[in-house]
Scaffold this motif. Structure first.
Motif, PDB file in Angstrom:
ATOM      1  N   GLU A   1      -6.199  -7.760  -0.844  1.00  0.00           N
ATOM      2  CA  GLU A   1      -4.914  -7.154  -1.208  1.00  0.00           C
ATOM      3  C   GLU A   1      -4.881  -6.770  -2.687  1.00  0.00           C
ATOM      4  O   GLU A   1      -4.203  -5.818  -3.067  1.00  0.00           O
ATOM      5  CB  GLU A   1      -3.751  -8.096  -0.877  1.00  0.00           C
TER       6      GLU A   1
ATOM      7  N   HIS B   1       2.631  -7.075   4.643  1.00  0.00           N
ATOM      8  CA  HIS B   1       1.285  -6.537   4.853  1.00  0.00           C
ATOM      9  C   HIS B   1       0.800  -6.807   6.273  1.00  0.00           C
ATOM     10  O   HIS B   1       1.439  -7.534   7.038  1.00  0.00           O
ATOM     11  CB  HIS B   1       0.298  -7.213   3.880  1.00  0.00           C
ATOM     12  N   CYS B   2      -0.364  -6.209   6.590  1.00  0.00           N
ATOM     13  CA  CYS B   2      -1.051  -6.536   7.837  1.00  0.00           C
ATOM     14  C   CYS B   2      -2.434  -7.046   7.460  1.00  0.00           C
ATOM     15  O   CYS B   2      -3.054  -6.552   6.524  1.00  0.00           O
ATOM     16  CB  CYS B   2      -1.233  -5.310   8.716  1.00  0.00           C
TER      17      CYS B   2
ATOM     18  N   GLU C   1      -2.323   0.302   8.184  1.00  0.00           N
ATOM     19  CA  GLU C   1      -1.488  -0.744   7.588  1.00  0.00           C
ATOM     20  C   GLU C   1      -0.306  -0.198   6.787  1.00  0.00           C
ATOM     21  O   GLU C   1       0.818  -0.674   6.934  1.00  0.00           O
ATOM     22  CB  GLU C   1      -2.337  -1.664   6.692  1.00  0.00           C
TER      23      GLU C   1
ATOM     24  N   HIS D   1       0.823  -1.220   0.000  1.00  0.00           N
ATOM     25  CA  HIS D   1       0.000   0.000   0.000  1.00  0.00           C
ATOM     26  C   HIS D   1       0.858   1.272   0.000  1.00  0.00           C
ATOM     27  O   HIS D   1       2.057   1.201  -0.233  1.00  0.00           O
ATOM     28  CB  HIS D   1      -1.003  -0.039   1.153  1.00  0.00           C
TER      29      HIS D   1
HETATM   30 ZN   LIG Z   1      -2.251  -5.194   2.619  1.00  0.00          ZN
END
Ligand SMILES: [Zn+2]
Length: 392
Positions: free
Chosen positions: A138, A106-107, A52, A38
Motif C-alpha cells: 500500500e 482498500h482491497c 481495486e 488509490h
Molecule cells: Zn490498496
C-alpha cells in the motif's frame, strides 16, 4: 520519580485521545474523513477484471451517503472521483479538516488466489512478515508521486518499518483506533458473514501522517475469484459500506453522543474456497471470539491490582447511572470511570486477557453488543496491545 512522570504521560495521552473523538469544536458535528485508496494512474491491485481503485471508491461513496443521512455527521472525502491523491495529502486532508476519525478503504490481493477474508489495520510496528507485506504494497504508491524521495526523506518504501524509526510513536490514538478497527471487523464477521482475519498493526504511510483515531480497512482479496466478485458487486459494496458505517455510528454514539441508526445489513454466503494461506501471526489485538463454554467470572479478590487489570466497557453516558445489576441487564460487578464528560461503565475485572474475552462474551450475550475490553495499569487505561504483551 521516573515512574510518576511516565504515569502522568499516560494520563495526558489518554485524555488527549478521548478529547479528540469527543470534542464538539467542529460546529457540533462529528467529522469523518473517508479515503478511497488509490486512483487514476494508480490502480491498486487488479485481478480477474476487478480493479481495486474502483471498488474502494464505490464502497467509500456508499459509506459516505449512509453517514451523511445523519445531520450531526460531516463527511470529508479525500477523493470522490478517479483522481490521484498523494498519500501524505490524504492524511493532510483529514488533519486540515480536524476530522474526528479517518477511515481508509482498500482491497487486498495475494499471488495465492485462495486467500480471502477481511482485516483492519491500525498504525504501528509489526514483526509479522505478512502485515509488513500489506503495508509495503500500500505504501509503494508513493513511487508514483513526484519527488517522493525528498518528500518522504528517511523513509525506505522497501522497508515499511523505517517509518517507525523516523518518528515518535503515535500511541495516543491507538486505543480508539483499535476500538474502531475491532468494531469494523466484528461487523464484517457477524453482520456480513465475511471471514475475519483480525485487527493488526502495521506501518502504513497514510495512517502515519494522520493525527486522529484512524484505520485502514482491507475489505477482502480481489485476487480470490469469489471474494473479488462479491466486492465488485453492488450488494457486496453496499453491505461492506453499511458494516463500516455501523461501526462509525457506534464510535460516535459512545464518544460524541447521538443514536445508532438501524442499517439493514445482509449476510453474504461465506465464501468457503480452500484457503491454505497461513493465518496472520500478529493477532495480538482483539478479534471476535465465540466461546461456547459458560463464562467463568473471577471474583474481585482474585484480582491482583499491581498487575494489568482487564475490564469490559459496557457503555458511556453523560448522565450518572447507579452501579447496580438491574441497570445493566443483570450484570454485576459494575464499576465506572469519568472521562472527558462521560461516565464509562465497566463490567468485571480480571488479570487474564483470556478470561476478559469470556467476560466480553458474557456482556455481549446480555445485550451489550458493542462492549469491548479495556485494560488498566495502576488504575490508568493502557492500550490493549501493551496490556496483552505485559500480561503474557
Ligand atoms: Zn490498496
Amino acid at each position: 520519580m521516573k515512574s510518576i512522570i511516565s504515569f502522568k504521560k499516560i494520563v495526558v495521552a489518554t485524555a488527549l485521545a478521548v478529547s479528540c473523538v469527543s470534542n464538539a469544536q467542529n460546529g457540533g458535528k462529528f467529522k469523518v474523513c473517508l479515503d478511497a485508496g488509490h486512483g487514476n494512474q494508480d490502480f491498486g491491485a487488479s485481478y480477474h477484471g476487478y480493479v481495486e481503485k474502483q471498488i474502494n471508491l464505490a464502497i467509500i461513496l456508499k459509506l459516505g451517503t449512509i453517514l451523511e443521512k445523519d445531520p450531526s455527521v460531516d463527511v470529508i472525502y479525500t477523493r470522490k472521483n478517479d483522481t490521484f491523491i498523494e498519500l501524505v495529502e490524504r492524511a493532510n486532508i483529514a488533519n486540515r479538516n480536524k476530522a474526528n476519525i479517518f477511515v481508509s478503504v482498500h482491497c487486498n490481493a495475494n499471488k495465492n488466489t485462495e486467500a480471502y477474508g477481511s482485516e483492519t489495520y491500525v498504525m504501528g510496528l509489526s514483526k509479522s512478515a505478512s502485515s509488513l507485506a500489506v503495508a509495503k504494497k500500500e505504501n509503494e504508491v508513493i513511487k508514483l508521486e513526484e519527488n517522493y524521495k525528498t518528500k518522504y526523506a528517511g523513509y525506505n518504501p522497501n522497508a515499511p518499518e523505517s517509518l517507525i524509526s523516523a518518528t515518535i510513536a503515535q500511541e495516543e490514538y491507538l486505543d480508539q483506533s483499535i476500538e474502531l478497527a475491532s468494531r469494523i471487523q466484528d461487523n464484517f464477521d457477524n453482520k456480513v458473514n465475511r471471514k475475519n482475519r483480525g485487527v493488526h498493526q502495521a506501518p502504513f504511510m497514510v495512517l502515519h501522517k494522520a493525527f486522529m483515531p484512524r484505520v485502514l480497512v482491507e475489505t477482502g482479496f480481489i485476487s480470490n475469484p469469489a471474494e473479488g466478485a462479491y466486492l465488485n458487486s453492488e450488494e457486496g459494496q453496499e453491505n461492506m459500506a453499511k458494516a463500516i458505517a455501523d461501526a462509525i455510528f457506534r464510535m460516535k454514539a459512545e464518544y460524541f453522543g447521538g443514536n445508532v441508526p438501524v442499517l439493514d445489513i445482509k449476510k453474504s454466503e461465506k465464501p468457503m474456497p480452500k484457503d491454505s494461506t497461513p493465518k496472520l501471526k500478529d493477532v495480538e489485538l482483539p478479534v471476535k471470539e465465540a466461546p461456547k463454554s459458560v463464562p467463568v467470572k473471577p471474583t474481585v479478590s482474585s484480582v491482583d491490582t499491581t498487575k494489568v487489570v482487564f475490564k469490559i466497557q459496557l457503555k458511556a453516558s453523560n448522565v450518572k447511572i447507579e452501579n447496580k445489576p438491574e441497570n445493566f441487564n443483570g450484570l454485576d460487578e459494575i464499576s465506572s470511570v469519568f472521562e472527558a464528560g462521560y461516565h464509562k461503565y465497566l463490567f468485571g475485572q480480571t488479570n487474564s486477557y483470556e478470561a476478559s474475552k469470556k467476560l466480553l462474551a458474557e456482556a455481549k450475550s446480555k445485550g451489550f453488543e458493542s462492549a469491548f475490553i479495556v485494560p488498566f495499569r495502576n488504575g490508568v487505561k493502557i492500550s490493549l496491545n501493551e496490556a496483552v504483551k505485559s500480561s503474557k
